[in-house]
Design a protein around this motif. Structure first.
Motif, short mmCIF file in Angstrom:
data_model
loop_
_atom_site.label_atom_id
_atom_site.label_comp_id
_atom_site.label_asym_id
_atom_site.label_seq_id
_atom_site.Cartn_x
_atom_site.Cartn_y
_atom_site.Cartn_z
N GLU A 66 0.83 -1.21 0.00
CA GLU A 66 0.00 0.00 0.00
C GLU A 66 0.86 1.26 0.00
O GLU A 66 0.57 2.21 -0.72
CB GLU A 66 -0.91 0.02 1.23
CG GLU A 66 -2.05 -0.96 1.17
CD GLU A 66 -2.87 -0.98 2.46
OE1 GLU A 66 -2.87 0.04 3.19
OE2 GLU A 66 -3.49 -2.01 2.72
N VAL A 67 1.92 1.26 0.81
CA VAL A 67 2.82 2.41 0.89
C VAL A 67 3.47 2.65 -0.47
O VAL A 67 3.50 3.78 -0.97
CB VAL A 67 3.91 2.20 1.98
CG1 VAL A 67 5.03 3.23 1.86
CG2 VAL A 67 3.29 2.23 3.36
N ILE A 68 3.95 1.59 -1.09
CA ILE A 68 4.60 1.70 -2.40
C ILE A 68 3.63 2.25 -3.44
O ILE A 68 3.96 3.15 -4.21
CB ILE A 68 5.18 0.34 -2.84
CG1 ILE A 68 6.37 -0.02 -1.94
CG2 ILE A 68 5.57 0.34 -4.31
CD1 ILE A 68 6.84 -1.45 -2.08
N GLU A 69 2.41 1.73 -3.43
CA GLU A 69 1.40 2.18 -4.41
C GLU A 69 0.99 3.63 -4.15
O GLU A 69 0.91 4.43 -5.08
CB GLU A 69 0.18 1.26 -4.33
CG GLU A 69 -0.85 1.55 -5.40
CD GLU A 69 -2.01 0.58 -5.34
OE1 GLU A 69 -3.15 1.03 -5.52
OE2 GLU A 69 -1.77 -0.62 -5.10
N LYS A 70 0.73 3.95 -2.89
CA LYS A 70 0.27 5.30 -2.54
C LYS A 70 1.31 6.36 -2.88
O LYS A 70 0.97 7.43 -3.41
CB LYS A 70 -0.06 5.35 -1.05
CG LYS A 70 -0.62 6.67 -0.59
CD LYS A 70 -0.97 6.62 0.88
CE LYS A 70 -1.51 7.96 1.35
NZ LYS A 70 -1.85 7.93 2.77
N LEU A 71 2.57 6.07 -2.60
CA LEU A 71 3.64 7.04 -2.87
C LEU A 71 4.20 6.93 -4.29
O LEU A 71 5.11 7.68 -4.65
CB LEU A 71 4.76 6.87 -1.84
CG LEU A 71 4.39 7.11 -0.38
CD1 LEU A 71 5.57 6.83 0.53
CD2 LEU A 71 3.88 8.53 -0.18
N LYS A 72 3.69 5.96 -5.06
CA LYS A 72 4.13 5.74 -6.44
C LYS A 72 5.65 5.54 -6.52
O LYS A 72 6.34 6.16 -7.33
CB LYS A 72 3.68 6.87 -7.35
CG LYS A 72 2.18 6.97 -7.44
CD LYS A 72 1.74 8.09 -8.33
CE LYS A 72 0.27 7.97 -8.52
NZ LYS A 72 -0.57 9.01 -8.16
N LEU A 73 6.15 4.67 -5.65
CA LEU A 73 7.58 4.38 -5.61
C LEU A 73 7.92 3.28 -6.59
O LEU A 73 7.09 2.41 -6.86
CB LEU A 73 7.98 3.96 -4.19
CG LEU A 73 7.64 4.94 -3.08
CD1 LEU A 73 7.94 4.35 -1.73
CD2 LEU A 73 8.38 6.25 -3.29
#
Length: 96
Positions: A66-73
């Motif tokens: 979720e963190v990766i997707e939300k921050l578009k990393l």
């Protein structure tokens, strides 16, 4: 001949500069992930980080995604049965 040498040197500088910018972006993505995910234990790897000491592995991996997707990393989660035994997973740079 001198002109060719100067052009080659110039291209090498440009290439190195672009590679450094790419490396900096990758490091920044990992830093952003660490700041948001706040792992208690992690180890830096050449391809990313290994997050260690996780009690609820499935929940942590879901949150990491979720963190990766939300921050578009430009990162990807990697884990195996062996890592699960130790309560760990990896967050790696997305390969080009």
């Amino acid at each position: 001949m001198q002109k060719e040498g100067k052009q080659k040197a110039f291209l090498e500088v440009i290439s190195t500069k672009n590679q450094n910018m790419s490396d900096n972006k990758r490091v920044t993505d990992i830093q952003k992930f660490i700041e948001k995910f706040e792992p208690s234990k992690f180890k830096m790897l050449s391809r990313g980080i290994e997050v260690r000491g996780i009690k609820d592995l499935n929940r942590s991996i879901s949150f990491a995604k979720e963190v990766i997707e939300k921050l578009k990393l430009k990162l990807v989660i990697s884990h195996s049965a062996e890592m699960a035994m130790y309560g760990s997973f990896e967050v790696n740079y997305l390969q080009h």
